[in-house]
Design an enzyme around this catalytic site. Structure first.
Site, mmCIF file in Angstrom:
data_model
loop_
_atom_site.group_PDB
_atom_site.id
_atom_site.type_symbol
_atom_site.label_atom_id
_atom_site.label_comp_id
_atom_site.label_asym_id
_atom_site.label_seq_id
_atom_site.Cartn_x
_atom_site.Cartn_y
_atom_site.Cartn_z
ATOM 1 N N SER A 115 50.167 10.237 1.516
ATOM 2 C CA SER A 115 51.423 10.980 1.413
ATOM 3 C C SER A 115 51.663 11.481 -0.011
ATOM 4 O O SER A 115 51.300 10.804 -0.980
ATOM 5 C CB SER A 115 52.574 10.046 1.820
ATOM 6 O OG SER A 115 53.817 10.596 1.453
ATOM 7 N N TYR A 138 54.213 17.777 0.739
ATOM 8 C CA TYR A 138 55.590 18.245 0.901
ATOM 9 C C TYR A 138 55.769 19.412 -0.051
ATOM 10 O O TYR A 138 55.293 19.345 -1.194
ATOM 11 C CB TYR A 138 56.588 17.139 0.539
ATOM 12 C CG TYR A 138 56.816 16.150 1.640
ATOM 13 C CD1 TYR A 138 57.268 16.561 2.888
ATOM 14 C CD2 TYR A 138 56.603 14.791 1.433
ATOM 15 C CE1 TYR A 138 57.489 15.643 3.904
ATOM 16 C CE2 TYR A 138 56.815 13.875 2.441
ATOM 17 C CZ TYR A 138 57.255 14.307 3.675
ATOM 18 O OH TYR A 138 57.469 13.402 4.684
ATOM 19 N N THR A 164 53.488 18.861 5.949
ATOM 20 C CA THR A 164 54.574 18.370 6.813
ATOM 21 C C THR A 164 55.710 19.380 6.801
ATOM 22 O O THR A 164 56.185 19.792 5.745
ATOM 23 C CB THR A 164 55.075 17.002 6.305
ATOM 24 O OG1 THR A 164 53.988 16.083 6.356
ATOM 25 C CG2 THR A 164 56.212 16.479 7.176
ATOM 26 N N LYS A 260 52.022 19.476 10.449
ATOM 27 C CA LYS A 260 52.622 18.280 11.056
ATOM 28 C C LYS A 260 54.129 18.462 11.218
ATOM 29 O O LYS A 260 54.793 18.975 10.316
ATOM 30 C CB LYS A 260 52.332 17.066 10.160
ATOM 31 C CG LYS A 260 52.906 15.766 10.659
ATOM 32 C CD LYS A 260 52.300 14.589 9.904
ATOM 33 C CE LYS A 260 52.882 13.274 10.362
ATOM 34 N NZ LYS A 260 54.260 13.067 9.926
ATOM 35 N N HIS A 284 58.485 12.919 13.292
ATOM 36 C CA HIS A 284 58.517 12.093 12.085
ATOM 37 C C HIS A 284 58.948 10.655 12.431
ATOM 38 O O HIS A 284 59.730 10.030 11.712
ATOM 39 C CB HIS A 284 59.480 12.714 11.058
ATOM 40 C CG HIS A 284 59.035 12.556 9.636
ATOM 41 N ND1 HIS A 284 58.461 13.562 8.920
ATOM 42 C CD2 HIS A 284 59.087 11.502 8.792
ATOM 43 C CE1 HIS A 284 58.182 13.150 7.704
ATOM 44 N NE2 HIS A 284 58.540 11.892 7.604
HETATM 45 C C1 GLV Z 1 59.224 10.101 4.487
HETATM 46 O O1 GLV Z 1 58.259 10.670 4.927
HETATM 47 C C2 GLV Z 1 60.176 9.383 5.277
HETATM 48 O O2 GLV Z 1 60.187 9.535 6.508
HETATM 49 O O3 GLV Z 1 60.936 8.620 4.678
#
Ligand code: GLV
Length: 398
Positions: A115, A138, A164, A260, A284
């Site tokens: 990530s 991100y 994402t 994603k 998510h």
């Molecule tokens: C980050 O990806 C979260 O969901 O906190």
């Protein structure tokens, strides 16, 4: 794949066992961060309960010798079609968590996704992972930072970029606000009291220098409070992210490209147009739009819209090998797991991630056999019993 003792006297036989151990060993604020959904947690709950509505057809007197879970993702061989999803702050669940997860995944033969919001940096993981990993991006307002981090991922030989799309603004998770979530945790009386019972975690953290968001600190400009994910997503993430910017990032990266956070058939078509080599059907983990459909329930409409034009992966709600098989039978080409491996990491570190993967593999293998199938590719729609109303009336609109 024999069941292995986690430690003397304790046998870990399920993801639920790892979850219980994770809860005991990780600080409350990080277990809660993992286990939360947004607002009422309806979508978080339905991600798992909708899997339970699907049933397998038991078939007998079929040759089930020589079974195989082997498959491919992005054209590369995988031991099973299960990748480790990007998870923020993983290095707070256990010291050097991203390195441990990447190693366990590499040794098992499945992909690991790092990530942007990780504790260990891209370079930290590249130094310790025996195989290339994927990098999740991100999009920040600072395009210089975005371009630089793409270059860093390239330099680290990351083999795919996972962009994402469903978190340009952070969904509210009540527990994170109440716990005062930061990385590292601030030493409030409540935190210190909690840490007094989490000596393994404290010991691990004392032995590492990786305790802040190392992809960001020292790289991004003008970040106010980098210890608070909530503060800096609000400050830094680009609310103007659109399909033109997605295409710019794809062109900048130039390699395998995964989108994603797709939950709608229309967005799936746009993702294909934007050049996605794979899309991840995901809400998510129920952490963003509460009240959205579960991933497994969203899948059929997306499969009808874009099957064969891009790889379709599913994440959100997978807690067992049976869930993986259900997703595949409903038309996914592969899956991603989040909490299922985070529990393992928080429970037993690298060995716990390996254990989580072993548990899933074993559940997949036995289920496949009892359905009378030998290859994972044979887990097609006809192994399932699907309730007539599974998609809901609203699905007819897509
Ligand atoms: C980050 O990806 C979260 O969901 O906190």
């Amino acid at each position: 794949m024999p069941a292995q003792p986690a430690r003397r006297g304790r046998l870990v036989t399920s993801i639920a066992d790892l979850k219980a151990l994770h809860q005991r060993r990780a600080p409350k604020m990080f277990f809660d961060y993992c286990e939360s959904g947004s607002w009422t947690e309806q979508t978080f709950r339905e991600n798992t309960s909708d899997f339970e509505r699907l049933r397998f057809r038991q078939r007998v007197a079929v040759d089930i010798s020589g079974r195989s879970l082997a498959s491919t993702m992005l054209g590369e061989p995988v031991a099973m079609p299960v990748a480790l999803a990007p998870v923020g702050s993983l290095g707070m669940q256990a010291a050097d968590g991203e390195i441990k997860a990447a190693r366990a995944a590499a040794r098992f033969g499945v992909p690991y996704t790092l990530s942007t919001m990780s504790i260990c940096s891209i370079e930290d993981v590249a130094e310790h992972s025996p195989t290339p990993f994927w990098f999740q991006l991100y999009v920040m307002q600072d395009t210089g930072f975005v371009d630089e981090i793409i270059e860093r991922a390239r330099a680290a030989k990351c083999s795919a970029l996972v962009l994402t799309l469903d978190l340009q603004i952070l969904g509210q998770r009540h527990k994170d606000l109440k716990n005062g979530l930061t990385a590292p945790p601030r030493p409030t009386p409540a935190v210190l009291l909690d840490l007094a019972t989490k000596w393994r975690w404290v010991w691990g953290m004392a032995g590492t220098k990786r305790r802040t968001f190392r992809n960001i600190v020292g790289h991004a400009k003008d970040v106010g409070d980098v210890s608070s994910l909530m503060a800096w997503t609000a400050e830094q993430f680009d609310p103007r992210l659109d399909w033109a910017k997605v295409e710019r990032i794809r062109a900048k990266w130039g390699g395998k490209f995964v989108l994603k956070g797709i939950l709608d058939a229309e967005d799936a078509r746009l993702a294909v147009k934007a050049g996605a080599d794979a899309i991840v059907v995901s809400n998510h983990g129920g952490r963003q739009l509460d009240g959205a459909l579960s991933s497994i329930r969203s899948l059929p409409a997306i499969v009808r819209a874009v099957k064969g034009e891009t790889e379709i992966w599913l994440d959100s709600g997978i807690r067992s090998g049976q869930d993986v098989l259900k997703a595949l039978a409903m038309g996914a080409d592969a899956t991603m797991i989040g909490r299922a491996y985070v529990y393992g990491l928080g429970a037993l570190g690298e060995a716990g991630v390996t254990r989580a993967l072993e548990v899933l593999a074993r559940e997949m293998d036995i289920t496949m056999a009892l359905c009378g199938r030998r290859r994972i590719q044979d887990m097609t729609r006809d192994v399932l019993l699907v309730p007539r109303d599974f998609e809901g009336d609203w699905a007819a609109q897509t």
